[in-house]
Design a protein around this motif. Sequence first.
Motif, PDB file in Angstrom:
ATOM      1  N   ALA A   1       9.004   8.499 -12.246  1.00 44.54           N
ATOM      2  CA  ALA A   1      10.244   7.729 -12.431  1.00 44.54           C
ATOM      3  C   ALA A   1      10.081   6.315 -11.866  1.00 44.54           C
ATOM      4  O   ALA A   1      10.536   5.336 -12.467  1.00 44.54           O
ATOM      5  CB  ALA A   1      11.404   8.439 -11.754  1.00 44.54           C
ATOM      6  N   LEU A   2       9.414   6.247 -10.718  1.00 43.30           N
ATOM      7  CA  LEU A   2       9.202   4.933 -10.091  1.00 43.30           C
ATOM      8  C   LEU A   2       8.243   4.089 -10.933  1.00 43.30           C
ATOM      9  O   LEU A   2       8.466   2.886 -11.137  1.00 43.30           O
ATOM     10  CB  LEU A   2       8.630   5.130  -8.678  1.00 43.30           C
ATOM     11  CG  LEU A   2       8.590   3.910  -7.771  1.00 43.30           C
ATOM     12  CD1 LEU A   2       9.972   3.304  -7.604  1.00 43.30           C
ATOM     13  CD2 LEU A   2       8.005   4.279  -6.408  1.00 43.30           C
ATOM     14  N   GLU A   3       7.212   4.736 -11.434  1.00 42.86           N
ATOM     15  CA  GLU A   3       6.262   4.032 -12.311  1.00 42.86           C
ATOM     16  C   GLU A   3       6.985   3.531 -13.568  1.00 42.86           C
ATOM     17  O   GLU A   3       6.732   2.420 -14.055  1.00 42.86           O
ATOM     18  CB  GLU A   3       5.121   4.969 -12.689  1.00 42.86           C
ATOM     19  CG  GLU A   3       4.097   4.387 -13.666  1.00 42.86           C
ATOM     20  CD  GLU A   3       3.376   3.150 -13.134  1.00 42.86           C
ATOM     21  OE1 GLU A   3       3.226   2.189 -13.917  1.00 42.86           O
ATOM     22  OE2 GLU A   3       2.990   3.123 -11.954  1.00 42.86           O
TER      23      GLU A   3
ATOM     24  N   GLU B   1       0.832  -1.210   0.000  1.00 41.50           N
ATOM     25  CA  GLU B   1       0.000   0.000   0.000  1.00 41.50           C
ATOM     26  C   GLU B   1       0.867   1.261   0.000  1.00 41.50           C
ATOM     27  O   GLU B   1       0.588   2.233  -0.701  1.00 41.50           O
ATOM     28  CB  GLU B   1      -0.941  -0.014   1.200  1.00 41.50           C
ATOM     29  CG  GLU B   1      -2.090  -1.013   1.012  1.00 41.50           C
ATOM     30  CD  GLU B   1      -2.948  -1.172   2.263  1.00 41.50           C
ATOM     31  OE1 GLU B   1      -3.930  -1.915   2.177  1.00 41.50           O
ATOM     32  OE2 GLU B   1      -2.611  -0.577   3.308  1.00 41.50           O
ATOM     33  N   ALA B   2       1.958   1.199   0.790  1.00 37.19           N
ATOM     34  CA  ALA B   2       2.860   2.348   0.833  1.00 37.19           C
ATOM     35  C   ALA B   2       3.506   2.572  -0.541  1.00 37.19           C
ATOM     36  O   ALA B   2       3.619   3.711  -1.013  1.00 37.19           O
ATOM     37  CB  ALA B   2       3.943   2.122   1.888  1.00 37.19           C
ATOM     38  N   LEU B   3       3.882   1.476  -1.169  1.00 41.73           N
ATOM     39  CA  LEU B   3       4.524   1.588  -2.480  1.00 41.73           C
ATOM     40  C   LEU B   3       3.534   2.054  -3.546  1.00 41.73           C
ATOM     41  O   LEU B   3       3.876   2.860  -4.421  1.00 41.73           O
ATOM     42  CB  LEU B   3       5.127   0.228  -2.862  1.00 41.73           C
ATOM     43  CG  LEU B   3       6.082   0.171  -4.057  1.00 41.73           C
ATOM     44  CD1 LEU B   3       7.098   1.297  -4.007  1.00 41.73           C
ATOM     45  CD2 LEU B   3       6.790  -1.167  -4.095  1.00 41.73           C
ATOM     46  N   ALA B   4       2.299   1.586  -3.435  1.00 40.10           N
ATOM     47  CA  ALA B   4       1.266   2.031  -4.378  1.00 40.10           C
ATOM     48  C   ALA B   4       1.082   3.540  -4.264  1.00 40.10           C
ATOM     49  O   ALA B   4       0.912   4.243  -5.273  1.00 40.10           O
ATOM     50  CB  ALA B   4      -0.044   1.306  -4.099  1.00 40.10           C
ATOM     51  N   GLY B   5       1.148   4.028  -3.033  1.00 36.92           N
ATOM     52  CA  GLY B   5       1.031   5.470  -2.804  1.00 36.92           C
ATOM     53  C   GLY B   5       2.174   6.224  -3.457  1.00 36.92           C
ATOM     54  O   GLY B   5       1.980   7.279  -4.069  1.00 36.92           O
ATOM     55  N   LEU B   6       3.382   5.684  -3.324  1.00 38.92           N
ATOM     56  CA  LEU B   6       4.548   6.332  -3.944  1.00 38.92           C
ATOM     57  C   LEU B   6       4.435   6.331  -5.463  1.00 38.92           C
ATOM     58  O   LEU B   6       4.758   7.315  -6.126  1.00 38.92           O
ATOM     59  CB  LEU B   6       5.830   5.584  -3.552  1.00 38.92           C
ATOM     60  CG  LEU B   6       6.368   5.798  -2.139  1.00 38.92           C
ATOM     61  CD1 LEU B   6       7.628   4.973  -1.932  1.00 38.92           C
ATOM     62  CD2 LEU B   6       6.682   7.269  -1.920  1.00 38.92           C
ATOM     63  N   LEU B   7       3.964   5.202  -5.985  1.00 38.97           N
ATOM     64  CA  LEU B   7       3.859   5.067  -7.443  1.00 38.97           C
ATOM     65  C   LEU B   7       2.910   6.094  -8.037  1.00 38.97           C
ATOM     66  O   LEU B   7       3.120   6.593  -9.139  1.00 38.97           O
ATOM     67  CB  LEU B   7       3.381   3.655  -7.801  1.00 38.97           C
ATOM     68  CG  LEU B   7       4.467   2.571  -7.799  1.00 38.97           C
ATOM     69  CD1 LEU B   7       3.826   1.190  -7.727  1.00 38.97           C
ATOM     70  CD2 LEU B   7       5.328   2.678  -9.049  1.00 38.97           C
ATOM     71  N   ALA B   8       1.879   6.411  -7.270  1.00 36.37           N
ATOM     72  CA  ALA B   8       0.855   7.329  -7.770  1.00 36.37           C
ATOM     73  C   ALA B   8       1.443   8.707  -8.082  1.00 36.37           C
ATOM     74  O   ALA B   8       0.970   9.401  -8.973  1.00 36.37           O
ATOM     75  CB  ALA B   8      -0.266   7.445  -6.754  1.00 36.37           C
ATOM     76  N   GLY B   9       2.479   9.098  -7.332  1.00 36.04           N
ATOM     77  CA  GLY B   9       2.998  10.449  -7.541  1.00 36.04           C
ATOM     78  C   GLY B   9       4.437  10.479  -8.033  1.00 36.04           C
ATOM     79  O   GLY B   9       5.100  11.497  -7.938  1.00 36.04           O
ATOM     80  N   ASP B  10       4.928   9.366  -8.513  1.00 33.86           N
ATOM     81  CA  ASP B  10       6.337   9.311  -8.893  1.00 33.86           C
ATOM     82  C   ASP B  10       6.465   8.664 -10.273  1.00 33.86           C
ATOM     83  O   ASP B  10       6.450   7.442 -10.410  1.00 33.86           O
ATOM     84  CB  ASP B  10       7.111   8.504  -7.842  1.00 33.86           C
ATOM     85  CG  ASP B  10       8.623   8.561  -8.074  1.00 33.86           C
ATOM     86  OD1 ASP B  10       9.045   8.802  -9.211  1.00 33.86           O
ATOM     87  OD2 ASP B  10       9.365   8.358  -7.101  1.00 33.86           O
TER      88      ASP B  10
END
Lengths: 160, 270
Positions: free
Chosen positions: B37-39, B26-35
Amino acid sequence: MDLESLYVRYGPMVLRRCRALLKDEELALETMQDTFVQLLKAGDSLALHAPSSFLYRTATHLCLNHIRTRKRHPETPGEELLLALACHQDLEERAVVRQLLGAVFGGVHTSTATMAVLHYVDGLTLEEVARTLSMSVSGVRKRLASLKTRVKLEEFHDEP
Amino acid sequence: MMNHRPVPDLLLEQYLLGELPKEKAEALAGLLAGDEALEARLEALRHDDEAILVSYPPRVIVHKIQERTENARGNFPGGQRMARMAFVSLSLVLISVVGAWYFSRSSDGTQEPRFTPGNPGTVVGTTRIKGSDSLMVFLKTSGSAVRLHDRQAVSAGDVIELQYRSPLKHGVVLSVDGRGAVTLHFPRSPKQSTSLAQRPAPRAYELDDAPRFERFIFITSHGPLPVEALLKRARKAGDLMSGDPLFGDLPGVEGEVSVLLMKKQEPTND
């Protein structure tokens, strides 16, 4: 899950891991296959309960074996072995990694070497390393602290 | 916790595999939503998965792994190795003798062989299936993608994504649901080319409320495939839950792989 399904699901991850550590496609491919051999040997144990963690740490372990062999019998003159592992951007941390892994290749227990790579090179937290290796956080902390102590001792003895 | 450091490769790999603990996923999904480069890193992993499986086909690699496993097991001391070789030789002789007896007995008319070339009992389609064709179905949940395997359960409303690859140049992807409705996933229409070089980026689909199952099928060929004929065959197919090949006898069809997903029974208000 049969072997083909396991390969389709986890093979790419394992190969990427081996490529990243070994920087040699042919050797990485062989090591990836050997990683799955270890999975088959492990049978129905915890390895199949958490295949990605098992495969990742086994691949790391096997890659370190190859790297250690290379250090004893260098295949590529001038190759900076530890730099291949120390893929972290921060130069200061990379220096730490070189020191730590220098000791690792000198004979520190392999699982501690794997632990060191996961923590210092890959950037996993202690908790994440512990989960990957199916250990307690305190166990990981203790082993890494012990490793650091050994590095310092060896450095001391290496001084002229 | 993951905000102040680069996301380690292992976590991203486990996220893609759906093997990250719920809290971290869930934490990583949150990061992916606004990043972005990570996506992009995650998307690169997905594409690399495909590229690796095409470069190193499952059938080839599995064979090599099995060979290595056998070699590893075969590291016996000298005496044991000799005994093992003798046992293998004896087994081969026995198999030859028994085989010769079995077929000679069949040829004299006393009993039909179970399988002979051209025997209608042989499933023709299975002999054409290529091990390196692959059809993967992913369940997308809050930014994560979990691989679904044959006969796994899904629900109406689940969003899935299809990935498929083949060393052959042409392919068709379709699905049939429990109502018998056939959906063409690739190409987009029967008149479009079946060349896999022209396949679009993976698309997400939402499962409807059709009961019992959804079967996704990937048919491959060296040359263009007759899409209309394939759709017609799929509409007329009988037992789609058996997993048996449906298209193996159609001209040009070289391979067929499928994934059968079982629909969860929704509770009724009766």
